[in-house]
Scaffold this active site. Structure first.
Site, PDB file in Angstrom:
ATOM      1  CE1 TYR A  31       4.508  -3.619  11.649  1.00  0.00           C
ATOM      2  CE2 TYR A  31       3.893  -2.124  13.405  1.00  0.00           C
ATOM      3  CZ  TYR A  31       4.130  -2.356  12.074  1.00  0.00           C
ATOM      4  OH  TYR A  31       4.012  -1.339  11.161  1.00  0.00           O
TER       5      TYR A  31
ATOM      6  CG  ASN B 130      19.875  -8.771   4.363  1.00  0.00           C
ATOM      7  OD1 ASN B 130      20.920  -9.040   4.962  1.00  0.00           O
ATOM      8  ND2 ASN B 130      18.998  -9.699   4.024  1.00  0.00           N
TER       9      ASN B 130
ATOM     10  CE  LYS C 156      29.136  -1.581   5.403  1.00  0.00           C
ATOM     11  NZ  LYS C 156      29.825  -2.423   6.428  1.00  0.00           N
TER      12      LYS C 156
ATOM     13  CB  THR D 123       1.151  -8.031   2.859  1.00  0.00           C
ATOM     14  OG1 THR D 123       1.898  -7.063   2.130  1.00  0.00           O
ATOM     15  CG2 THR D 123       2.029  -8.674   3.923  1.00  0.00           C
TER      16      THR D 123
ATOM     17  NE  ARG E  11      -2.960  -1.917   7.043  1.00  0.00           N
ATOM     18  CZ  ARG E  11      -2.002  -1.344   6.325  1.00  0.00           C
ATOM     19  NH1 ARG E  11      -1.240  -0.425   6.854  1.00  0.00           N
ATOM     20  NH2 ARG E  11      -1.820  -1.686   5.070  1.00  0.00           N
TER      21      ARG E  11
ATOM     22  CG  PHE F 237      -1.641   1.241   1.500  1.00  0.00           C
ATOM     23  CD1 PHE F 237      -2.387   1.877   0.519  1.00  0.00           C
ATOM     24  CD2 PHE F 237      -1.549   1.819   2.760  1.00  0.00           C
ATOM     25  CE1 PHE F 237      -3.039   3.083   0.792  1.00  0.00           C
ATOM     26  CE2 PHE F 237      -2.194   3.005   3.046  1.00  0.00           C
ATOM     27  CZ  PHE F 237      -2.937   3.642   2.059  1.00  0.00           C
TER      28      PHE F 237
ATOM     29  CE  LYS G 149       7.504  -1.404  11.167  1.00  0.00           C
ATOM     30  NZ  LYS G 149       7.928  -1.090   9.777  1.00  0.00           N
TER      31      LYS G 149
ATOM     32  CE1 TYR H 203      25.378  -1.372   8.311  1.00  0.00           C
ATOM     33  CE2 TYR H 203      24.190  -2.051  10.289  1.00  0.00           C
ATOM     34  CZ  TYR H 203      24.923  -2.369   9.154  1.00  0.00           C
ATOM     35  OH  TYR H 203      25.189  -3.681   8.865  1.00  0.00           O
TER      36      TYR H 203
END
Length: 309
Positions: free
Chosen positions: A140, A94, A100, A36, A183, A12, A144, A154
């Site tokens: 979840y 990843n 980087k 999804t 949702r 979305f 996050k 990083y």
């Protein structure tokens, strides 16, 4: 021509960002395992790589990298906890490694869920959060939060230009309404258009603040491409709260539905209130939402009505 890599780019949010990048003449690559979404939402001109972000490696270099891959629906991520946390741990690592190597601008799409059951409303970016670290939603929320920490690690160690956004309940056309992927807005709209009962968890007095997809794209693009924003964390949402009960009534009214509101058992660890403090977004991006809730809902209702027909 600038090159952009977007994980979850068929989703979305991702597909809307792809459209924006194409309009700005970028070469777009999408990494998405299509887990999804039912439809392909991006044009054939986009390089679509069907792969899980946690398995993805790349030798190519990019100017911008946006990590969006996630399972944002509570029922979906509760039913797929391992996949959820891997995309926001191994997957984030990843994408950061690619950033980087590319010396790219890296944007991590976090979530208002990092705030948990916030005690400060509207919630500023400086609020640390009140989150159950091992509850049913933790795959979840903590994924996050971990990804935010990794992104900043990083940034500090390798001096990567990283930017973290925290979206609040974005909605609009193309958001998936069915089953565990739905949702609150697409579910309520879909039920109302069918005159089915609108199912509300708990007493319905919890609040949310909703942001239309066009406003999210506008803010995201400003944040992604703006100057002197490395290391910043910004809320992208609305500060206008509405209770779920009032929201259900609004959907019924806007759809001229005969639906009734029914209440189900409360979900564990469901935040009581959600509202974004937009002070930083206004200061750094010169941005605030432009599309009011009724206007955005009418656009969304039109989209779902056409699909049902």
């Amino acid at each position: 021509m600038n090159r952009i890599l977007i994980s979850g780019g068929n989703g979305f949010l991702g597909s809307a960002l792809v459209e924006k990048a194409l309009k700005n003449s970028m070469d777009v690559t999408v990494i998405d395992d299509l887990s999804t979404m039912v439809d392909i939402n991006i044009p054939d001109t986009v390089n679509l790589i069907r792969e899980k972000v946690e398995n993805f490696k790349a030798d190519e270099k990019y100017d911008y990298i946006v990590h969006l891959a996630a399972r944002p629906s509570p029922e979906d991520y509760i039913n797929h906890p391992i996949e959820t946390i891997l995309s926001n741990s191994v997957g984030t690592n990843n994408m950061l490694e690619i950033a980087k190597k590319s010396n790219a601008v890296f944007m991590y799409t976090s979530s208002s869920e990092v705030y948990g059951d916030a005690a400060v409303i509207p919630t500023p970016e400086t609020y640390y959060g009140y989150v159950n670290p091992n509850g049913i939603r933790s795959c979840y929320d903590e994924g996050k939060r971990y990804s935010e920490a990794l992104t900043m690690a990083y940034h500090r160690k390798y001096n990567i230009d990283t930017r973290i956004q925290r979206p609040f309940n974005v909605y609009g056309p193309r958001i998936r309404p069915d089953g565990e992927y739905g949702r609150v807005i697409p579910r309520f709209v879909n039920w109302a258009l069918k005159n089915d009962d609108i199912k509300v968890f708990g007493d319905g007095e919890r609040t949310r603040s909703f942001l239309y997809i066009d406003d999210w794209v506008d803010a995201t693009w400003k944040f992604l491409t703006g100057d002197n924003l490395s290391g910043e964390i910004v809320n992208i949402g609305s500060n206008k709260e509405i209770t779920i009960n009032d929201f259900a009534k609004k959907i019924i009214s806007l759809t001229n539905s005969n639906s009734k509101i029914v209440h189900l058992e409360e979900r564990p660890d469901d935040p009581k209130r959600r509202s974004a403090d937009l002070t930083k977004a206004k200061k750094l991006l010169g941005w605030s939402p432009q599309i009011d809730l009724d206007t955005g809902l009418n656009k969304t209702i039109k989209y779902f009505k056409e699909r049902l027909e």
